[in-house]
Write a protein that holds these residues in place. Structure first.
Motif, PDB file in Angstrom:
ATOM      1  N   PRO A   1       8.666  17.214  38.364  1.00 38.81           N
ATOM      2  CA  PRO A   1       9.372  16.663  37.202  1.00 38.81           C
ATOM      3  C   PRO A   1       9.231  17.519  35.947  1.00 38.81           C
ATOM      4  O   PRO A   1      10.139  17.540  35.097  1.00 38.81           O
ATOM      5  CB  PRO A   1       8.713  15.290  37.022  1.00 38.81           C
ATOM      6  CG  PRO A   1       8.236  14.925  38.382  1.00 38.81           C
ATOM      7  CD  PRO A   1       7.778  16.215  38.989  1.00 38.81           C
ATOM      8  N   GLN A   2       8.117  18.229  35.805  1.00 42.43           N
ATOM      9  CA  GLN A   2       7.927  19.064  34.628  1.00 42.43           C
ATOM     10  C   GLN A   2       8.974  20.179  34.554  1.00 42.43           C
ATOM     11  O   GLN A   2       9.342  20.619  33.461  1.00 42.43           O
ATOM     12  CB  GLN A   2       6.515  19.674  34.637  1.00 42.43           C
ATOM     13  CG  GLN A   2       5.395  18.684  34.364  1.00 42.43           C
ATOM     14  CD  GLN A   2       5.087  17.764  35.539  1.00 42.43           C
ATOM     15  OE1 GLN A   2       5.499  18.047  36.668  1.00 42.43           O
ATOM     16  NE2 GLN A   2       4.379  16.671  35.286  1.00 42.43           N
ATOM     17  N   GLU A   3       9.466  20.625  35.692  1.00 41.47           N
ATOM     18  CA  GLU A   3      10.456  21.696  35.711  1.00 41.47           C
ATOM     19  C   GLU A   3      11.851  21.223  35.315  1.00 41.47           C
ATOM     20  O   GLU A   3      12.783  22.035  35.223  1.00 41.47           O
ATOM     21  CB  GLU A   3      10.488  22.346  37.093  1.00 41.47           C
ATOM     22  CG  GLU A   3       9.213  23.104  37.430  1.00 41.47           C
ATOM     23  CD  GLU A   3       9.304  23.828  38.764  1.00 41.47           C
ATOM     24  OE1 GLU A   3      10.403  23.855  39.368  1.00 41.47           O
ATOM     25  OE2 GLU A   3       8.280  24.372  39.210  1.00 41.47           O
ATOM     26  N   LEU A   4      12.017  19.931  35.079  1.00 34.98           N
ATOM     27  CA  LEU A   4      13.310  19.436  34.598  1.00 34.98           C
ATOM     28  C   LEU A   4      13.625  19.958  33.199  1.00 34.98           C
ATOM     29  O   LEU A   4      14.788  19.931  32.770  1.00 34.98           O
ATOM     30  CB  LEU A   4      13.324  17.900  34.590  1.00 34.98           C
ATOM     31  CG  LEU A   4      13.336  17.222  35.964  1.00 34.98           C
ATOM     32  CD1 LEU A   4      13.142  15.720  35.812  1.00 34.98           C
ATOM     33  CD2 LEU A   4      14.637  17.514  36.702  1.00 34.98           C
ATOM     34  N   ASP A   5      12.606  20.418  32.481  1.00 32.69           N
ATOM     35  CA  ASP A   5      12.823  20.951  31.130  1.00 32.69           C
ATOM     36  C   ASP A   5      13.816  22.107  31.130  1.00 32.69           C
ATOM     37  O   ASP A   5      14.509  22.332  30.145  1.00 32.69           O
ATOM     38  CB  ASP A   5      11.495  21.419  30.523  1.00 32.69           C
ATOM     39  CG  ASP A   5      10.619  20.259  30.085  1.00 32.69           C
ATOM     40  OD1 ASP A   5      11.162  19.151  29.933  1.00 32.69           O
ATOM     41  OD2 ASP A   5       9.403  20.459  29.904  1.00 32.69           O
ATOM     42  N   GLY A   6      13.894  22.822  32.226  1.00 34.36           N
ATOM     43  CA  GLY A   6      14.796  23.964  32.278  1.00 34.36           C
ATOM     44  C   GLY A   6      16.158  23.644  32.863  1.00 34.36           C
ATOM     45  O   GLY A   6      16.914  24.563  33.184  1.00 34.36           O
TER      46      GLY A   6
ATOM     47  N   ALA B   1      11.402  11.611  29.827  1.00 34.81           N
ATOM     48  CA  ALA B   1      12.561  11.665  28.937  1.00 34.81           C
ATOM     49  C   ALA B   1      13.213  13.029  29.123  1.00 34.81           C
ATOM     50  O   ALA B   1      12.620  14.054  28.790  1.00 34.81           O
ATOM     51  CB  ALA B   1      12.135  11.455  27.491  1.00 34.81           C
ATOM     52  N   VAL B   2      14.413  13.049  29.683  1.00 36.95           N
ATOM     53  CA  VAL B   2      15.071  14.310  30.017  1.00 36.95           C
ATOM     54  C   VAL B   2      16.012  14.735  28.893  1.00 36.95           C
ATOM     55  O   VAL B   2      16.400  13.939  28.031  1.00 36.95           O
ATOM     56  CB  VAL B   2      15.846  14.196  31.337  1.00 36.95           C
ATOM     57  CG1 VAL B   2      14.893  13.882  32.482  1.00 36.95           C
ATOM     58  CG2 VAL B   2      16.923  13.109  31.247  1.00 36.95           C
ATOM     59  N   GLU B   3      16.384  16.011  28.925  1.00 30.50           N
ATOM     60  CA  GLU B   3      17.269  16.580  27.913  1.00 30.50           C
ATOM     61  C   GLU B   3      18.543  17.100  28.577  1.00 30.50           C
ATOM     62  O   GLU B   3      18.513  17.592  29.710  1.00 30.50           O
ATOM     63  CB  GLU B   3      16.574  17.725  27.172  1.00 30.50           C
ATOM     64  CG  GLU B   3      15.346  17.303  26.371  1.00 30.50           C
ATOM     65  CD  GLU B   3      15.706  16.452  25.161  1.00 30.50           C
ATOM     66  OE1 GLU B   3      16.863  16.540  24.703  1.00 30.50           O
ATOM     67  OE2 GLU B   3      14.838  15.699  24.696  1.00 30.50           O
ATOM     68  N   GLY B   4      19.633  17.009  27.840  1.00 28.09           N
ATOM     69  CA  GLY B   4      20.904  17.531  28.324  1.00 28.09           C
ATOM     70  C   GLY B   4      21.977  17.351  27.271  1.00 28.09           C
ATOM     71  O   GLY B   4      21.793  16.611  26.300  1.00 28.09           O
TER      72      GLY B   4
END
Length: 231
Positions: A109-114, A143-146
């Motif tokens: 899940p930490q790699e979702l930042d990219g 909390a994801v970003e996009g």
């Protein structure tokens, strides 16, 4: 008046075929999952009308005039009586093959930042949905970003199909797309089962006979379904 009629019928001991209307409120995905069972119920109990309203928010069923609602077990209020009507569910993190052709699949899940993550905003509260994960006894909500935020779960899936980014949704919603290869699943081992959908209704009122009939029908079919899955 329905409570009074139900109490009179029960006190008189007079057998009566259930008849009337049951008004239900549930999310669209729950309605799709229950469509076959509700259709069978309609065939077997033609004297009971089922009026279904789909709503992905958290409607107050009492204020809205509904007899019962359907929501995930973890989201139910404490003063409601709940009956489990689906097995446990899982989330799925998905993206289109075209997206993964340009982006390396995340391994944690930490790699979702990219990654470009498609956000979902709850229309009733305005809050953004935090993606739930659990692995090895550890759980976290991310909390994801996009650049894309939507307030409709079907639009989130549609955006993922068009390569806009990664989406978090119920696996039942995208099962057909996963089978066809139009979507690819990642972080599967981080998506653990959680409590499925429950039918709920106020516990402080006399249960109308049509609703009681529907509750018993769904409960029996769910027990059979869960047993077949070995749960």
């Amino acid at each position: 008046m329905a409570d009074i009629r139900g109490a009179v019928d029960e006190a008189s001991g007079t057998p009566k075929s259930p008849a009337g209307t049951v008004r239900l409120n549930m999310p669209k995905i729950a309605a799709l999952m229950l469509a076959s069972r509700l259709s069978r119920f309609a065939r077997e109990h033609s004297s009971i009308r089922v009026e279904l309203t789909t709503d992905d928010g958290f409607t107050d069923i009492v204020a809205g005039g509904f007899d019962a609602g359907v929501r995930l077990g973890e989201h139910l209020q404490g003063d409601m009586i709940a009956v489990r009507i689906t097995p446990d569910l899982r989330c799925a993190i998905v993206g289109a093959p075209a997206y993964f052709a340009a982006h390396r699949p995340p391994r944690t899940p930490q790699e979702l930042d990219g990654h470009a993550c498609i956000n979902y905003r709850f229309s009733y509260s305005g809050a953004l949905y935090r993606w739930p994960f659990a692995h090895g006894g550890r759980s976290l909500d991310v909390a994801v970003e996009g650049v894309l935020t939507l307030d409709d779960a079907d639009l989130v899936v549609a955006a993922a199909l068009h390569g806009a980014g990664l989406a978090c949704t119920l696996e039942e919603r995208v099962a057909e797309h996963l089978n066809s290869g139009r979507l690819v699943r990642v972080l599967d081992d981080w998506c653990q089962p959680f409590s499925g959908f429950h039918l709920y209704y106020p516990g402080r009122r006399q249960l109308p006979l049509p609703l009681q009939t529907l509750v018993e029908f769904l409960r029996s079919k769910t027990a059979t379904q869960v047993g077949q899955l070995g749960m």
